[in-house]
Design an enzyme around this catalytic site. Structure first.
Site, mmCIF file in Angstrom:
data_model
loop_
_atom_site.group_PDB
_atom_site.id
_atom_site.type_symbol
_atom_site.label_atom_id
_atom_site.label_comp_id
_atom_site.label_asym_id
_atom_site.label_seq_id
_atom_site.Cartn_x
_atom_site.Cartn_y
_atom_site.Cartn_z
ATOM 1 N N HIS A 120 0.870 -1.204 0.000
ATOM 2 C CA HIS A 120 0.000 0.000 0.000
ATOM 3 C C HIS A 120 0.891 1.233 0.000
ATOM 4 O O HIS A 120 1.500 1.572 1.016
ATOM 5 C CB HIS A 120 -0.905 0.005 1.227
ATOM 6 C CG HIS A 120 -1.869 1.145 1.262
ATOM 7 N ND1 HIS A 120 -3.222 0.980 1.484
ATOM 8 C CD2 HIS A 120 -1.690 2.484 1.099
ATOM 9 C CE1 HIS A 120 -3.816 2.158 1.456
ATOM 10 N NE2 HIS A 120 -2.891 3.093 1.219
ATOM 11 N N HIS B 28 1.569 5.393 -1.680
ATOM 12 C CA HIS B 28 1.214 6.571 -2.483
ATOM 13 C C HIS B 28 2.481 7.158 -3.090
ATOM 14 O O HIS B 28 3.399 7.553 -2.355
ATOM 15 C CB HIS B 28 0.542 7.633 -1.600
ATOM 16 C CG HIS B 28 -0.742 7.157 -1.002
ATOM 17 N ND1 HIS B 28 -1.961 7.348 -1.611
ATOM 18 C CD2 HIS B 28 -0.993 6.458 0.135
ATOM 19 C CE1 HIS B 28 -2.915 6.806 -0.868
ATOM 20 N NE2 HIS B 28 -2.356 6.255 0.202
ATOM 21 N N LYS C 109 -9.107 -0.334 -5.793
ATOM 22 C CA LYS C 109 -9.189 0.338 -4.498
ATOM 23 C C LYS C 109 -10.580 0.921 -4.270
ATOM 24 O O LYS C 109 -11.096 1.667 -5.109
ATOM 25 C CB LYS C 109 -8.143 1.453 -4.435
ATOM 26 C CG LYS C 109 -8.136 2.242 -3.139
ATOM 27 C CD LYS C 109 -7.697 1.385 -1.936
ATOM 28 C CE LYS C 109 -7.865 2.142 -0.639
ATOM 29 N NZ LYS C 109 -6.670 2.774 -0.163
ATOM 30 N N HIS D 40 -10.436 0.985 1.842
ATOM 31 C CA HIS D 40 -10.224 1.984 2.893
ATOM 32 C C HIS D 40 -11.421 1.815 3.834
ATOM 33 O O HIS D 40 -12.531 2.246 3.528
ATOM 34 C CB HIS D 40 -10.159 3.398 2.326
ATOM 35 C CG HIS D 40 -9.886 4.406 3.395
ATOM 36 N ND1 HIS D 40 -8.674 5.039 3.537
ATOM 37 C CD2 HIS D 40 -10.660 4.842 4.426
ATOM 38 C CE1 HIS D 40 -8.719 5.834 4.599
ATOM 39 N NE2 HIS D 40 -9.917 5.729 5.153
ATOM 40 N N HIS E 31 -4.530 -0.861 5.911
ATOM 41 C CA HIS E 31 -4.115 -0.077 7.078
ATOM 42 C C HIS E 31 -5.072 -0.213 8.273
ATOM 43 O O HIS E 31 -5.670 0.761 8.726
ATOM 44 C CB HIS E 31 -3.892 1.399 6.741
ATOM 45 C CG HIS E 31 -4.905 2.059 5.853
ATOM 46 N ND1 HIS E 31 -6.257 2.020 6.089
ATOM 47 C CD2 HIS E 31 -4.751 2.782 4.724
ATOM 48 C CE1 HIS E 31 -6.879 2.698 5.144
ATOM 49 N NE2 HIS E 31 -6.007 3.163 4.303
ATOM 50 N N ASP F 193 1.401 2.586 3.525
ATOM 51 C CA ASP F 193 0.579 3.795 3.340
ATOM 52 C C ASP F 193 1.445 5.045 3.406
ATOM 53 O O ASP F 193 0.984 6.121 3.808
ATOM 54 C CB ASP F 193 -0.563 3.860 4.364
ATOM 55 C CG ASP F 193 -1.677 4.803 3.923
ATOM 56 O OD1 ASP F 193 -1.700 5.217 2.743
ATOM 57 O OD2 ASP F 193 -2.524 5.139 4.773
HETATM 58 O O1 DOR Z 1 -3.262 9.208 5.762
HETATM 59 C C1 DOR Z 1 -3.669 8.958 4.645
HETATM 60 N N1 DOR Z 1 -3.149 9.545 3.545
HETATM 61 N N2 DOR Z 1 -4.671 8.099 4.522
HETATM 62 C C2 DOR Z 1 -5.264 7.874 3.341
HETATM 63 O O2 DOR Z 1 -6.179 7.110 3.304
HETATM 64 C C3 DOR Z 1 -4.851 8.627 2.136
HETATM 65 C C4 DOR Z 1 -3.489 9.088 2.244
HETATM 66 C C5 DOR Z 1 -3.135 10.123 1.210
HETATM 67 O O3 DOR Z 1 -3.413 9.910 0.012
HETATM 68 O O4 DOR Z 1 -2.557 11.140 1.558
HETATM 69 ZN ZN ZN Z 2 -3.339 5.077 1.557
#
Ligand code: DOR
Ligand code: ZN
Length: 345
Positions: free
Chosen positions: A13, A15, A99, A136, A174, A247
């Site tokens: 997971h 970003h 997702k 999520h 998460h 995450d």
């Molecule tokens: O803390 C987070 N940041 N939780 C999420 O679900 C999204 C993520 C983000 O894209 O910044």
């Molecule tokens: Zn995330």
């Protein structure tokens, strides 16, 4: 023990964003990890197979030549998602998973799902094709307290959804609560759960005691200490349903240190050091490889990575307080404890 050899870990997971941020953060993950499940919550979101293929190519262009890293792409589920396009993208090897964001639950989730009946045909097509759904897991109802949103999601959304869609493979992303741990354990082969690095380290005091600490604010928000301990027990238990999904979610510092600060902790840089420290504290260094390198591929029905990484223990390691991007700094998660393990090969 002061030397640890593991199969190269994966991040289930992650970003990476796009543009300058993508170029700045991708090397941080590619340094240690073999693969990562890439979140699709760009603006606009990654909804169709062709968009996922184009995003994958932008990521590939940002990976340093020395790295051995493969992005595993996802599509963002909307009420208008075309099941045929999604199944074709999976068949053609463009995507690994899909997702689900409940609309309004988190960063860039406005295009997510409001009415779960509208995505029934997509979920059925996914169950048929064996495509995992990454969830999520938080409800968004304003009358549900933010600290209860995960537990309520499990009871009112996730459990009914799984009962209505036999064969659907689901990852609870998460997890942050003992309820999440218990439900993941009860789910059998078709249910897995990722646990982040930061939720193993912080409880909600980190965000709120002694002043508001925006770099510890993420979603799902960290809970009480008893929940952190449940996550530690789960991650270090060796149970195959639990695996690493950091995450790691970079935001520019000025957008976190803000009257309406963004959610997300950026842990890509020091995750393996933190995990080794955590697993050693819990007398479970022998379980780290399962959590970071073996259980995830097993759930995703992929082979573990062939290559290995080596960690060594020594004097405390200093990580940079932030990484620089063209648009400004991004703070690296501070675990508030010395880290003695570093990845050396
Ligand atoms: O803390 C987070 N940041 N939780 C999420 O679900 C999204 C993520 C983000 O894209 O910044
Ligand atoms: Zn995330």
């Amino acid at each position: 023990m002061d030397r640890l050899t593991l199969r190269r870990p994966d991040d289930w997971h992650l970003h990476l964003r796009d543009g300058e941020m993508l170029r700045a953060v991708t090397p941080e993950t590619a340094r240690h990890f073999g693969r990562a499940i890439i979140m699709p919550n760009l603006v606009p979101p990654v909804v169709r197979g062709a968009e996922a293929a184009a995003y994958r190519d932008r990521i590939l262009a940002a990976i340093p030549e020395s790295a051995d890293f493969k992005p595993l792409m996802t599509l963002y589920l909307t009420e208008d998602t075309d099941p045929a396009d999604l199944v074709a993208a999976h068949r053609d090897g463009i995507i690994t998973a899909v997702k689900l964001y409940p609309a309004g639950a988190t960063t860039n989730s406005a295009s997510g799902v409001r009415n779960f009946d509208k995505v029934r045909p997509v979920l059925e097509a996914m169950a048929e094709a064996g495509i995992p759904l990454c969830t999520h897991g938080e409800v968004v109802d304003s009358h549900v307290d933010i600290f209860d949103r995960e537990a309520v999601f499990i009871d009112t959304v996730l459990d009914p959804l799984r009962r209505n869609t036999p064969g659907l493979r689901v990852v609870m992303e998460h997890i942050t609560t003992s309820q999440g741990v218990d439900y993941a354990r009860s789910g059998g082969e078709d249910l897995g759960a990722t646990i982040t690095t930061h939720h193993l380290v912080i409880n909600r005091n980190a965000i709120l005691v002694g002043g508001i600490k925006p770099h510890y604010y993420c979603l799902p928000v960290a809970k009480r200490e008893e929940h952190r301990l449940a996550l530690r027990e789960a991650a270090t238990s060796g149970d195959a349903c639990f695996f690493l999904g950091t995450d790691s979610a970079p935001h520019l510092d000025h957008l976190k240190e803000n009257a309406c600060g963004c959610a997300g902790c950026f842990t890509a840089t020091n995750t393996m050091s933190i995990l080794a420290e955590v697993f050693e504290q819990d007398g479970a260094l022998d379980k780290l490889e399962g959590f970071a390198s073996l259980n995830g591929p097993r759930f995703y029905r992929l082979p573990p990575n062939e290559s290995q990484i080596v960690l060594e223990k020594g004097a405390p390691v200093d990580y940079p307080a932030h990484i620089d991007t063209v648009e400004g700094p991004v703070t690296v998660f501070d675990p508030m404890m010395p880290l003695h393990w570093r990845v050396v090969e």
